[in-house]
Design an enzyme around this catalytic site. Sequence first.
Site, PDB file in Angstrom:
ATOM      1  N   GLY A  45       0.790  -1.227   0.000  1.00  0.00           N
ATOM      2  CA  GLY A  45       0.000   0.000   0.000  1.00  0.00           C
ATOM      3  C   GLY A  45       0.822   1.277   0.000  1.00  0.00           C
ATOM      4  O   GLY A  45       0.319   2.334   0.357  1.00  0.00           O
ATOM      5  N   SER A  46       2.076   1.203  -0.438  1.00  0.00           N
ATOM      6  CA  SER A  46       2.877   2.435  -0.409  1.00  0.00           C
ATOM      7  C   SER A  46       2.340   3.462  -1.405  1.00  0.00           C
ATOM      8  O   SER A  46       2.449   4.669  -1.169  1.00  0.00           O
ATOM      9  CB  SER A  46       4.354   2.137  -0.687  1.00  0.00           C
ATOM     10  OG  SER A  46       4.547   1.727  -2.013  1.00  0.00           O
ATOM     11  N   ASN A  47       1.751   2.994  -2.501  1.00  0.00           N
ATOM     12  CA  ASN A  47       1.174   3.954  -3.454  1.00  0.00           C
ATOM     13  C   ASN A  47      -0.145   4.519  -2.945  1.00  0.00           C
ATOM     14  O   ASN A  47      -0.426   5.704  -3.146  1.00  0.00           O
ATOM     15  CB  ASN A  47       1.024   3.300  -4.830  1.00  0.00           C
ATOM     16  CG  ASN A  47       2.371   3.180  -5.510  1.00  0.00           C
ATOM     17  OD1 ASN A  47       2.918   4.158  -6.008  1.00  0.00           O
ATOM     18  ND2 ASN A  47       2.947   1.980  -5.479  1.00  0.00           N
ATOM     19  N   MET A  65      -3.339  -7.172  -7.494  1.00  0.00           N
ATOM     20  CA  MET A  65      -2.723  -8.258  -8.253  1.00  0.00           C
ATOM     21  C   MET A  65      -3.767  -9.272  -8.732  1.00  0.00           C
ATOM     22  O   MET A  65      -3.576 -10.479  -8.654  1.00  0.00           O
ATOM     23  CB  MET A  65      -1.641  -8.943  -7.397  1.00  0.00           C
ATOM     24  CG  MET A  65      -0.593  -7.974  -6.871  1.00  0.00           C
ATOM     25  SD  MET A  65       0.098  -6.870  -8.122  1.00  0.00           S
ATOM     26  CE  MET A  65       1.387  -7.914  -8.760  1.00  0.00           C
ATOM     27  N   ARG A  66      -4.871  -8.773  -9.218  1.00  0.00           N
ATOM     28  CA  ARG A  66      -5.954  -9.640  -9.666  1.00  0.00           C
ATOM     29  C   ARG A  66      -6.505  -9.048 -10.965  1.00  0.00           C
ATOM     30  O   ARG A  66      -6.685  -7.828 -11.055  1.00  0.00           O
ATOM     31  CB  ARG A  66      -7.038  -9.654  -8.575  1.00  0.00           C
ATOM     32  CG  ARG A  66      -8.061 -10.745  -8.665  1.00  0.00           C
ATOM     33  CD  ARG A  66      -8.940 -10.723  -7.428  1.00  0.00           C
ATOM     34  NE  ARG A  66      -8.254 -11.240  -6.255  1.00  0.00           N
ATOM     35  CZ  ARG A  66      -8.391 -12.476  -5.768  1.00  0.00           C
ATOM     36  NH1 ARG A  66      -9.219 -13.313  -6.336  1.00  0.00           N
ATOM     37  NH2 ARG A  66      -7.722 -12.847  -4.698  1.00  0.00           N
ATOM     38  N   ILE A 103      -9.115  -7.906 -13.573  1.00  0.00           N
ATOM     39  CA  ILE A 103     -10.539  -7.577 -13.464  1.00  0.00           C
ATOM     40  C   ILE A 103     -11.206  -7.745 -14.819  1.00  0.00           C
ATOM     41  O   ILE A 103     -10.590  -7.589 -15.861  1.00  0.00           O
ATOM     42  CB  ILE A 103     -10.778  -6.188 -12.851  1.00  0.00           C
ATOM     43  CG1 ILE A 103     -10.263  -5.100 -13.749  1.00  0.00           C
ATOM     44  CG2 ILE A 103     -10.144  -6.091 -11.487  1.00  0.00           C
ATOM     45  CD1 ILE A 103     -10.704  -3.739 -13.257  1.00  0.00           C
ATOM     46  N   ASN A 135      -4.654   2.013 -13.750  1.00  0.00           N
ATOM     47  CA  ASN A 135      -3.739   1.069 -13.102  1.00  0.00           C
ATOM     48  C   ASN A 135      -2.322   1.623 -13.149  1.00  0.00           C
ATOM     49  O   ASN A 135      -1.936   2.308 -14.092  1.00  0.00           O
ATOM     50  CB  ASN A 135      -3.783  -0.273 -13.844  1.00  0.00           C
ATOM     51  CG  ASN A 135      -2.834  -1.300 -13.241  1.00  0.00           C
ATOM     52  OD1 ASN A 135      -2.832  -1.511 -12.028  1.00  0.00           O
ATOM     53  ND2 ASN A 135      -2.015  -1.931 -14.069  1.00  0.00           N
ATOM     54  N   HIS A 180       1.653   0.503 -13.211  1.00  0.00           N
ATOM     55  CA  HIS A 180       2.496  -0.662 -13.521  1.00  0.00           C
ATOM     56  C   HIS A 180       3.965  -0.251 -13.445  1.00  0.00           C
ATOM     57  O   HIS A 180       4.341   0.805 -13.958  1.00  0.00           O
ATOM     58  CB  HIS A 180       2.164  -1.212 -14.912  1.00  0.00           C
ATOM     59  CG  HIS A 180       2.918  -2.458 -15.215  1.00  0.00           C
ATOM     60  ND1 HIS A 180       2.572  -3.682 -14.661  1.00  0.00           N
ATOM     61  CD2 HIS A 180       4.036  -2.678 -15.945  1.00  0.00           C
ATOM     62  CE1 HIS A 180       3.445  -4.598 -15.067  1.00  0.00           C
ATOM     63  NE2 HIS A 180       4.335  -4.016 -15.846  1.00  0.00           N
TER      64      HIS A 180
HETATM   65  C1  GAR Z   1       3.775  -1.255  -7.353  1.00  0.00           C
HETATM   66  O1  GAR Z   1       5.125  -1.277  -7.717  1.00  0.00           O
HETATM   67  C2  GAR Z   1       2.890  -1.390  -8.579  1.00  0.00           C
HETATM   68  O2  GAR Z   1       3.438  -0.778  -9.716  1.00  0.00           O
HETATM   69  C3  GAR Z   1       2.852  -2.889  -8.744  1.00  0.00           C
HETATM   70  O3  GAR Z   1       2.729  -3.382  -7.440  1.00  0.00           O
HETATM   71  C4  GAR Z   1       3.415  -2.505  -6.540  1.00  0.00           C
HETATM   72  C5  GAR Z   1       2.487  -2.206  -5.388  1.00  0.00           C
HETATM   73  O4  GAR Z   1       3.170  -1.578  -4.338  1.00  0.00           O
HETATM   74  N1  GAR Z   1       1.757  -3.285  -9.570  1.00  0.00           N
HETATM   75  C6  GAR Z   1       1.827  -4.276 -10.458  1.00  0.00           C
HETATM   76  O5  GAR Z   1       2.825  -4.960 -10.614  1.00  0.00           O
HETATM   77  C7  GAR Z   1       0.559  -4.516 -11.251  1.00  0.00           C
HETATM   78  N2  GAR Z   1       0.809  -5.354 -12.377  1.00  0.00           N
HETATM   79  P1  GAR Z   1       2.383  -0.919  -3.128  1.00  0.00           P
HETATM   80  O6  GAR Z   1       1.411  -1.990  -2.593  1.00  0.00           O
HETATM   81  O7  GAR Z   1       3.435  -0.589  -2.132  1.00  0.00           O
HETATM   82  O8  GAR Z   1       1.642   0.289  -3.642  1.00  0.00           O
END
Ligand code: GAR
Length: 192
Positions: free
Chosen positions: A11-13, A92-93, A95, A109, A111
């Site tokens: 959840g850092s984003n 990571m699912r 949709i 999204n 990426h």
């Molecule tokens: C992020 O790096 C995001 O780009 C990636 O998961 C991480 C989530 O980090 N997403 C994917 O790979 C989607 N295909 P977070 O939980 O710390 O936000």
Amino acid sequence: MKIAILGSGRGSNAEAILEAQQAGQLGNARVVAIFCDIPGARILELGPRFGISALQPDPGPFKTKFPPEVETRWVEAIHATGADFLVLAGFMRVIKKPLLTAFTNRIINLHPSLLPSFPGLDGIGQAWRYGVKVSGCTVHYVNDTVDGGAIIDQAVVRREDTDTLETFAGKIHAAEHKLLPKVIRQLSKKEA
Ligand code: GAR
């Protein structure tokens, strides 16, 4: 623009988005809820910390997709929060129709690569192992192809000779934490 953030892990984003909101930097967007498909994931802790609901509806028996009737229940749960825009931040699912038709052109999204290079799982590791000198992150609209919707914005990160996979990943995450709130702010201003 009333946002539900969907995530599966750290959840850092989501945290970066909520901090931008607290600092008044999210334009006309407001986060109304966090949805998570993994029990106990750290992203859920952001709910009480930021005073918004953090929900973990049952995702069904599979790891990377929803059964259609379960996805329909997620649509109902998201609608109940008043959200009208979805931000996938580490969700990571895959949709499919129930969510895609309920939020047409209103799902974005994040990426961790410069799409269309290195879609799918572990975009950072894929780019690292390929040996690219430049990678980064992408925010795109979600459609029915994995990591395939129209690109909204990207940020570039250079791989230096002194980088390790960890420092390279750290730079990409830092770029993500700036890019995603910026895109949300810009999209929210278009709606105003
Ligand atoms: C992020 O790096 C995001 O780009 C990636 O998961 C991480 C989530 O980090 N997403 C994917 O790979 C989607 N295909 P977070 O939980 O710390 O936000």
